[in-house]
Motif scaffolding. Structure first.
Motif, PDB file in Angstrom:
ATOM      1  N   PRO A 130      45.286  40.944  40.860  1.00  9.66           N
ATOM      2  CA  PRO A 130      46.658  40.481  40.646  1.00  9.66           C
ATOM      3  C   PRO A 130      47.444  40.470  41.961  1.00  9.66           C
ATOM      4  O   PRO A 130      47.160  41.250  42.876  1.00  9.66           O
ATOM      5  CB  PRO A 130      47.229  41.509  39.665  1.00  9.66           C
ATOM      6  CG  PRO A 130      46.390  42.717  39.823  1.00  9.66           C
ATOM      7  CD  PRO A 130      45.032  42.241  40.244  1.00  9.66           C
ATOM      8  N   ALA A 131      48.429  39.593  42.057  1.00 12.12           N
ATOM      9  CA  ALA A 131      49.237  39.469  43.271  1.00 12.12           C
ATOM     10  C   ALA A 131      49.970  40.763  43.586  1.00 12.12           C
ATOM     11  O   ALA A 131      50.275  41.034  44.752  1.00 12.12           O
ATOM     12  CB  ALA A 131      50.217  38.314  43.129  1.00 12.12           C
ATOM     13  N   SER A 132      50.244  41.578  42.564  1.00 16.13           N
ATOM     14  CA  SER A 132      50.925  42.846  42.802  1.00 16.13           C
ATOM     15  C   SER A 132      50.035  43.807  43.600  1.00 16.13           C
ATOM     16  O   SER A 132      50.536  44.676  44.305  1.00 16.13           O
ATOM     17  CB  SER A 132      51.334  43.486  41.482  1.00 16.13           C
ATOM     18  OG  SER A 132      50.192  43.739  40.683  1.00 16.13           O
ATOM     19  N   LEU A 133      48.736  43.645  43.510  1.00 16.30           N
ATOM     20  CA  LEU A 133      47.807  44.470  44.277  1.00 16.30           C
ATOM     21  C   LEU A 133      47.620  43.908  45.680  1.00 16.30           C
ATOM     22  O   LEU A 133      47.683  44.625  46.667  1.00 16.30           O
ATOM     23  CB  LEU A 133      46.456  44.558  43.568  1.00 16.30           C
ATOM     24  CG  LEU A 133      45.366  45.355  44.253  1.00 16.30           C
ATOM     25  CD1 LEU A 133      45.765  46.827  44.338  1.00 16.30           C
ATOM     26  CD2 LEU A 133      44.062  45.224  43.496  1.00 16.30           C
ATOM     27  N   PRO A 162      40.056  45.816  40.866  1.00 15.62           N
ATOM     28  CA  PRO A 162      40.513  45.926  39.475  1.00 15.62           C
ATOM     29  C   PRO A 162      39.550  45.204  38.531  1.00 15.62           C
ATOM     30  O   PRO A 162      39.682  44.018  38.283  1.00 15.62           O
ATOM     31  CB  PRO A 162      41.889  45.252  39.507  1.00 15.62           C
ATOM     32  CG  PRO A 162      41.803  44.280  40.644  1.00 15.62           C
ATOM     33  CD  PRO A 162      40.867  44.885  41.651  1.00 15.62           C
ATOM     34  N   VAL A 163      38.574  45.926  38.015  1.00 13.91           N
ATOM     35  CA  VAL A 163      37.514  45.317  37.218  1.00 13.91           C
ATOM     36  C   VAL A 163      38.013  44.700  35.912  1.00 13.91           C
ATOM     37  O   VAL A 163      37.318  43.907  35.306  1.00 13.91           O
ATOM     38  CB  VAL A 163      36.377  46.315  36.915  1.00 13.91           C
ATOM     39  CG1 VAL A 163      35.675  46.715  38.198  1.00 13.91           C
ATOM     40  CG2 VAL A 163      36.900  47.529  36.187  1.00 13.91           C
ATOM     41  N   THR A 164      39.213  45.048  35.485  1.00 11.59           N
ATOM     42  CA  THR A 164      39.746  44.458  34.249  1.00 11.59           C
ATOM     43  C   THR A 164      40.275  43.048  34.478  1.00 11.59           C
ATOM     44  O   THR A 164      40.570  42.338  33.526  1.00 11.59           O
ATOM     45  CB  THR A 164      40.870  45.331  33.660  1.00 11.59           C
ATOM     46  OG1 THR A 164      41.877  45.512  34.661  1.00 11.59           O
ATOM     47  CG2 THR A 164      40.328  46.687  33.231  1.00 11.59           C
ATOM     48  N   TRP A 165      40.392  42.632  35.732  1.00 10.47           N
ATOM     49  CA  TRP A 165      40.872  41.299  36.085  1.00 10.47           C
ATOM     50  C   TRP A 165      39.740  40.524  36.747  1.00 10.47           C
ATOM     51  O   TRP A 165      38.970  41.080  37.512  1.00 10.47           O
ATOM     52  CB  TRP A 165      42.033  41.389  37.076  1.00 10.47           C
ATOM     53  CG  TRP A 165      43.237  42.060  36.535  1.00 10.47           C
ATOM     54  CD1 TRP A 165      43.479  43.400  36.480  1.00 10.47           C
ATOM     55  CD2 TRP A 165      44.373  41.430  35.958  1.00 10.47           C
ATOM     56  NE1 TRP A 165      44.689  43.635  35.923  1.00 10.47           N
ATOM     57  CE2 TRP A 165      45.271  42.455  35.584  1.00 10.47           C
ATOM     58  CE3 TRP A 165      44.725  40.102  35.723  1.00 10.47           C
ATOM     59  CZ2 TRP A 165      46.486  42.186  34.997  1.00 10.47           C
ATOM     60  CZ3 TRP A 165      45.939  39.836  35.143  1.00 10.47           C
ATOM     61  CH2 TRP A 165      46.801  40.863  34.775  1.00 10.47           C
ATOM     62  N   LEU A 166      39.681  39.215  36.484  1.00 10.51           N
ATOM     63  CA  LEU A 166      38.695  38.381  37.162  1.00 10.51           C
ATOM     64  C   LEU A 166      39.039  38.278  38.643  1.00 10.51           C
ATOM     65  O   LEU A 166      38.197  38.429  39.510  1.00 10.51           O
ATOM     66  CB  LEU A 166      38.647  36.984  36.527  1.00 10.51           C
ATOM     67  CG  LEU A 166      37.676  36.004  37.148  1.00 10.51           C
ATOM     68  CD1 LEU A 166      36.253  36.543  37.049  1.00 10.51           C
ATOM     69  CD2 LEU A 166      37.766  34.650  36.479  1.00 10.51           C
ATOM     70  N   LEU A 167      40.311  38.042  38.934  1.00  9.64           N
ATOM     71  CA  LEU A 167      40.812  38.009  40.301  1.00  9.64           C
ATOM     72  C   LEU A 167      41.869  39.103  40.430  1.00  9.64           C
ATOM     73  O   LEU A 167      42.568  39.397  39.463  1.00  9.64           O
ATOM     74  CB  LEU A 167      41.429  36.642  40.618  1.00  9.64           C
ATOM     75  CG  LEU A 167      40.459  35.465  40.575  1.00  9.64           C
ATOM     76  CD1 LEU A 167      41.202  34.157  40.727  1.00  9.64           C
ATOM     77  CD2 LEU A 167      39.398  35.592  41.644  1.00  9.64           C
TER      78      LEU A 167
END
Length: 92
Positions: free
Chosen positions: A77-80, A70-75
């Motif tokens: 998300p836990a949902s992924l 998920p390039v929109t997040w730095l890390l």
């Protein structure tokens, strides 16, 4: 000519060496990250070793699947995927 100033030949040789080193470093940077071939989805990779060499892919040990990072997040998300179970770049 002053003994403290370099002559034209040594300046030219220095400039040539600098240009070669710059080109070599730029060329080698292109080999650092692998990306999946166009049209290949991350989900086609069925193990961590096949998944993580591709810069756009993320392996999740919790779900045992490879997904687009998920390039929109730095890390991720836990949902992924829980962070402790997510791998990108290396499997360890």
């Amino acid at each position: 000519m002053s003994p403290l100033l370099p002559d034209r030949a040594s300046l030219t040789a220095s400039a040539l060496c600098a240009a070669v080193l710059l080109l070599a470093s730029l060329a080698s940077q292109g080999e650092c990250q692998a990306t999946a071939p166009p049209g290949v989805r991350c989900s086609t990779y069925k193990n961590c070793d096949g998944c993580v060499p591709h810069a756009k892919c993320l392996w999740c040990f919790a779900t045992n699947n490879c997904t687009d990072y998920p390039v929109t997040w730095l890390l991720p998300p836990a949902s992924l995927c829980p962070l402790s179970q997510a791998r990108w770049g290396v499997c360890w």
